[in-house]
Design a protein around this motif. Sequence first.
Motif, mmCIF file in Angstrom:
data_model
loop_
_atom_site.group_PDB
_atom_site.id
_atom_site.type_symbol
_atom_site.label_atom_id
_atom_site.label_comp_id
_atom_site.label_asym_id
_atom_site.label_seq_id
_atom_site.Cartn_x
_atom_site.Cartn_y
_atom_site.Cartn_z
ATOM 1 N N THR A 76 4.976 34.528 59.770
ATOM 2 C CA THR A 76 4.066 35.127 59.920
ATOM 3 C C THR A 76 2.810 34.789 58.205
ATOM 4 O OG1 THR A 76 5.438 37.039 60.454
ATOM 5 C CG2 THR A 76 3.286 37.612 59.352
ATOM 6 N N LYS A 80 -1.376 34.181 59.027
ATOM 7 C CA LYS A 80 -1.932 35.006 59.055
ATOM 8 C C LYS A 80 -2.792 34.048 58.393
ATOM 9 C CE LYS A 80 0.224 39.435 57.822
ATOM 10 N NZ LYS A 80 0.943 40.186 57.156
ATOM 11 N N ARG A 84 -7.180 33.470 58.712
ATOM 12 C CA ARG A 84 -8.473 33.485 57.993
ATOM 13 C C ARG A 84 -9.388 32.329 58.145
ATOM 14 N NH1 ARG A 84 -4.279 36.126 55.465
ATOM 15 N NH2 ARG A 84 -3.763 34.493 53.704
ATOM 16 N N PRO A 88 -8.891 33.890 65.384
ATOM 17 C CA PRO A 88 -7.835 34.504 65.129
ATOM 18 C C PRO A 88 -7.715 33.793 67.060
ATOM 19 C CG PRO A 88 -9.864 35.923 65.840
ATOM 20 C CD PRO A 88 -10.311 35.074 64.715
ATOM 21 N N ALA A 116 0.536 39.340 63.422
ATOM 22 C CA ALA A 116 0.343 38.760 62.218
ATOM 23 C C ALA A 116 -0.759 38.014 62.775
ATOM 24 C CB ALA A 116 1.339 37.716 62.538
ATOM 25 N N ILE A 117 -1.802 37.821 63.869
ATOM 26 C CA ILE A 117 -2.688 37.376 64.431
ATOM 27 C C ILE A 117 -3.660 38.559 63.822
ATOM 28 C CG2 ILE A 117 -4.686 36.514 65.743
ATOM 29 C CD1 ILE A 117 -2.286 35.535 67.023
ATOM 30 N N LYS A 118 -3.254 39.800 63.838
ATOM 31 C CA LYS A 118 -4.563 41.074 64.485
ATOM 32 C C LYS A 118 -4.271 41.651 62.625
ATOM 33 C CE LYS A 118 -3.724 43.215 68.575
ATOM 34 N NZ LYS A 118 -3.166 43.982 69.939
ATOM 35 N N GLY A 119 -3.323 41.238 61.911
ATOM 36 C CA GLY A 119 -3.111 42.045 60.116
ATOM 37 C C GLY A 119 -3.565 41.187 59.037
ATOM 38 N N ALA A 120 -4.563 39.812 59.278
ATOM 39 C CA ALA A 120 -4.531 38.593 58.705
ATOM 40 C C ALA A 120 -5.438 39.185 57.902
ATOM 41 C CB ALA A 120 -5.057 37.232 59.406
ATOM 42 N N ASP A 121 -6.868 40.170 58.287
ATOM 43 C CA ASP A 121 -7.645 40.855 57.375
ATOM 44 C C ASP A 121 -7.603 41.576 55.971
ATOM 45 O OD1 ASP A 121 -9.527 39.189 59.082
ATOM 46 O OD2 ASP A 121 -10.176 40.477 60.295
ATOM 47 N N SER A 123 -4.494 41.192 55.210
ATOM 48 C CA SER A 123 -3.260 40.779 54.135
ATOM 49 C C SER A 123 -4.088 39.919 52.925
ATOM 50 C CB SER A 123 -2.657 39.922 54.539
ATOM 51 O OG SER A 123 -3.042 38.645 54.825
#
Length: 290
Positions: A76, A80, A84, A88, A116-121, A123
């Motif tokens: 994960t 991410k 970044r 994505p 994980a892909i959607k929440g990268a920004d 983190s």
Amino acid sequence: MSLALGRFCLSSRLWRSLSGCREALAGSRAPALRPQEVAVLHTSAVASAGHNKWSKVRHIKGPKDAARSQVFAKLTMMIKAAVREGGPNPDFNPYLYQLVEQGRQRNMPKTSIEAAIKGADKSKPTSYALYEARGPGGCYLIIEILTDKTQRSFTELQMILKKNGGTHTDALHSFAKKGVVIVQPQDQDGKPLRMEQAVDLAIQAGAEDVQETQDEEEEKDVYKYICDLSSLRDVRSQLTSLGLVPISSGPEYLPNITVQLSDADKETVFKLLELIKDHPDVMRVYDNIE
């Protein structure tokens, strides 16, 4: 078991294969994380090189579910970081594609990959770094980390090493950075792949070497194809077209100088490796233990 392909160098067929791998890995560089060095997990919670031969003597092993959860957590983090750096869309981000495929092969839930892909920004920004060390018995370690605070991670690793017979020192001289493709021991039709066939396919794909090793997490045999880093993408593509099923691919630090350890030193190193792997910022650990 490893059969080096160098013994075939007199064959014109091998020379044509070796000279055919010219496609370099695509991707851009960024200060925070060099995409070409994005780590890909291969075996256990953190894949380590060089000690598979003696790992079977271990009498201490954590629950498999806990190890799998740790693999997912580190994947994960890496997904991410890849998003970044390269965006994505896996179709235009080869490093993200490799990690997504890795997650699927490890049965990582689709929802977890998408999250994980959607929440990268959202983190914390992370950076890639190497920590070099010397362990008990004179072995060398390369530790890959992904962290939001490099100095903190280095300090914590130094403390772990100091308490367990290790020290921070130059270690890269004992390793070579190579491209590695891990494939299943059966072809796409489910037929077992013999070592002789694996060697022949390595020649055709332009790999330098092929080794039979073990996936410690899944507890099954796999084949490891080794190639020049710049040829990694092409070799994986060639192996797939030849009917093999890749599990993962990426750069690895492979030992060019190995050391033999006593049983006592092996046990000490094993405990040290487990402590290092349990650190949340550590992605992978490589060693040069024979």
